[in-house]
Design a protein around this motif. Structure first.
Motif, PDB file in Angstrom:
ATOM      1  N   MET A   1       0.490  -1.344  -0.184  1.00 52.26           N
ATOM      2  CA  MET A   1      -0.225  -0.335  -0.157  1.00 52.26           C
ATOM      3  C   MET A   1       1.053   1.353   0.104  1.00 52.26           C
ATOM      4  SD  MET A   1      -3.392  -0.914   2.836  1.00 52.26           S
ATOM      5  CE  MET A   1      -3.849   0.736   3.053  1.00 52.26           C
ATOM      6  N   LEU A   2       1.676   1.137   0.784  1.00 50.57           N
ATOM      7  CA  LEU A   2       2.871   2.325   0.839  1.00 50.57           C
ATOM      8  C   LEU A   2       3.808   2.817  -0.674  1.00 50.57           C
ATOM      9  CD1 LEU A   2       4.232   1.880   4.226  1.00 50.57           C
ATOM     10  CD2 LEU A   2       2.353   3.043   4.153  1.00 50.57           C
ATOM     11  N   ALA A   3       4.145   1.517  -1.676  1.00 60.54           N
ATOM     12  CA  ALA A   3       4.549   1.769  -2.660  1.00 60.54           C
ATOM     13  C   ALA A   3       3.247   2.284  -3.181  1.00 60.54           C
ATOM     14  CB  ALA A   3       5.052   0.721  -2.810  1.00 60.54           C
ATOM     15  N   GLY A   4       1.989   1.656  -3.447  1.00 63.99           N
ATOM     16  CA  GLY A   4       1.052   2.023  -4.545  1.00 63.99           C
ATOM     17  C   GLY A   4       0.975   3.506  -4.093  1.00 63.99           C
ATOM     18  N   ALA A   5       1.131   3.973  -2.834  1.00 64.77           N
ATOM     19  CA  ALA A   5       0.179   5.715  -2.641  1.00 64.77           C
ATOM     20  C   ALA A   5       1.761   6.523  -2.510  1.00 64.77           C
ATOM     21  CB  ALA A   5       0.433   5.714  -0.880  1.00 64.77           C
ATOM     22  N   THR A   6       2.484   5.294  -2.955  1.00 61.12           N
ATOM     23  CA  THR A   6       4.021   7.069  -3.148  1.00 61.12           C
ATOM     24  C   THR A   6       3.556   7.054  -4.682  1.00 61.12           C
ATOM     25  OG1 THR A   6       5.216   6.020  -0.983  1.00 61.12           O
ATOM     26  CG2 THR A   6       6.520   6.562  -2.933  1.00 61.12           C
ATOM     27  N   VAL A   7       3.715   5.961  -5.564  1.00 62.79           N
ATOM     28  CA  VAL A   7       3.749   5.923  -6.667  1.00 62.79           C
ATOM     29  C   VAL A   7       2.839   7.129  -7.128  1.00 62.79           C
ATOM     30  CG1 VAL A   7       2.979   4.812  -8.698  1.00 62.79           C
ATOM     31  CG2 VAL A   7       4.237   3.777  -6.975  1.00 62.79           C
ATOM     32  N   LEU A   8       1.020   6.828  -6.103  1.00 66.77           N
ATOM     33  CA  LEU A   8       0.584   8.087  -7.031  1.00 66.77           C
ATOM     34  C   LEU A   8       0.964   9.215  -6.234  1.00 66.77           C
ATOM     35  CD1 LEU A   8      -2.706   8.013  -8.008  1.00 66.77           C
ATOM     36  CD2 LEU A   8      -3.199   7.740  -5.514  1.00 66.77           C
ATOM     37  N   PHE A   9       0.941   9.945  -5.888  1.00 66.09           N
ATOM     38  CA  PHE A   9       1.759  10.909  -5.350  1.00 66.09           C
ATOM     39  C   PHE A   9       2.617  11.355  -6.231  1.00 66.09           C
ATOM     40  CE2 PHE A   9       3.354  14.217  -2.404  1.00 66.09           C
ATOM     41  CZ  PHE A   9       2.304  14.481  -1.891  1.00 66.09           C
ATOM     42  N   ALA A  10       4.045  10.467  -6.053  1.00 61.17           N
ATOM     43  CA  ALA A  10       4.577  10.830  -7.284  1.00 61.17           C
ATOM     44  C   ALA A  10       4.080  11.778  -8.756  1.00 61.17           C
ATOM     45  CB  ALA A  10       6.069   9.634  -7.644  1.00 61.17           C
ATOM     46  N   SER A  11       3.115  10.634  -8.720  1.00 58.31           N
ATOM     47  CA  SER A  11       2.498  10.786  -9.989  1.00 58.31           C
ATOM     48  C   SER A  11       1.822  12.108 -10.752  1.00 58.31           C
ATOM     49  CB  SER A  11       2.013   9.546 -11.102  1.00 58.31           C
ATOM     50  OG  SER A  11       0.484   9.651 -10.184  1.00 58.31           O
ATOM     51  N   THR A  12       1.125  12.319  -9.227  1.00 55.49           N
ATOM     52  CA  THR A  12       0.125  14.035  -9.339  1.00 55.49           C
ATOM     53  C   THR A  12       1.861  14.665  -8.919  1.00 55.49           C
ATOM     54  OG1 THR A  12      -1.076  13.014  -7.748  1.00 55.49           O
ATOM     55  CG2 THR A  12      -0.716  15.529  -7.604  1.00 55.49           C
ATOM     56  N   SER A  13       2.960  14.456  -8.634  1.00 50.14           N
ATOM     57  CA  SER A  13       3.820  15.830  -8.663  1.00 50.14           C
ATOM     58  C   SER A  13       4.176  15.784 -10.172  1.00 50.14           C
ATOM     59  CB  SER A  13       4.838  15.186  -7.362  1.00 50.14           C
ATOM     60  OG  SER A  13       4.087  15.825  -5.486  1.00 50.14           O
ATOM     61  N   ALA A  14       4.128  14.766 -10.980  1.00 54.61           N
ATOM     62  CA  ALA A  14       5.117  15.415 -11.822  1.00 54.61           C
ATOM     63  C   ALA A  14       3.591  15.427 -13.088  1.00 54.61           C
ATOM     64  CB  ALA A  14       5.150  13.672 -12.476  1.00 54.61           C
ATOM     65  N   GLY A  15       2.946  15.291 -12.950  1.00 54.64           N
ATOM     66  CA  GLY A  15       1.462  15.710 -13.969  1.00 54.64           C
ATOM     67  C   GLY A  15       1.281  17.129 -13.635  1.00 54.64           C
ATOM     68  N   LEU A  16       1.179  17.730 -11.984  1.00 50.51           N
ATOM     69  CA  LEU A  16       1.012  19.102 -12.173  1.00 50.51           C
ATOM     70  C   LEU A  16       2.564  20.140 -12.142  1.00 50.51           C
ATOM     71  CD1 LEU A  16       0.192  19.063  -8.589  1.00 50.51           C
ATOM     72  CD2 LEU A  16      -1.159  19.384 -10.486  1.00 50.51           C
ATOM     73  N   ALA A  17       3.617  19.210 -12.373  1.00 46.77           N
ATOM     74  CA  ALA A  17       4.956  19.800 -13.164  1.00 46.77           C
ATOM     75  C   ALA A  17       4.258  20.295 -14.702  1.00 46.77           C
ATOM     76  CB  ALA A  17       5.561  18.990 -13.013  1.00 46.77           C
TER      77      ALA A  17
END
Length: 103
Positions: free
Chosen positions: A1-17
């Motif tokens: 779950m932690l890895a999935g949440a990290t990937v989701l948050f990382a993709s959010t940050s990359a998308g917002l960039a």
């Protein structure tokens, strides 16, 4: 779950960039919020279950102190990166560091 949440948050940050309009930014932040809540609740439950009941309150206090301190330090560090480059570069770099942290 932690890895999935990290990937989701990382993709959010990359998308917002890269996005420049409000509707996709709102959709991205919704997903990032889900990742954030999964991460925080998972860490909180792990802290509660990982210690004996007689020391649980102290362990939760130490856990919150470590989390809040990390958030403050990270905000300072990425703020410095954004001030010296741009917000897009800081968000993309933060996404990269999150993914590297999983490795």
């Amino acid at each position: 779950m932690l890895a999935g949440a990290t990937v989701l948050f990382a993709s959010t940050s990359a998308g917002l960039a890269v996005v420049r309009t409000m509707p996709p930014a709102l959709a991205l932040t919704f997903g990032g919020g889900i990742g954030w809540m999964v991460m925080m609740s998972t860490l909180s439950v792990a802290a509660q279950e990982g210690v004996p009941s007689w020391v649980r309150a102290r362990a939760l206090a130490a856990s919150l102190l470590a989390i809040q301190g990390s958030l403050a330090g990270g905000a300072l560090a990425w703020g410095v990166v954004a001030a010296h480059t741009s917000l897009s570069v800081a968000l993309a770099a933060a996404a990269g560091v999150l993914v590297l942290g999983l490795v």
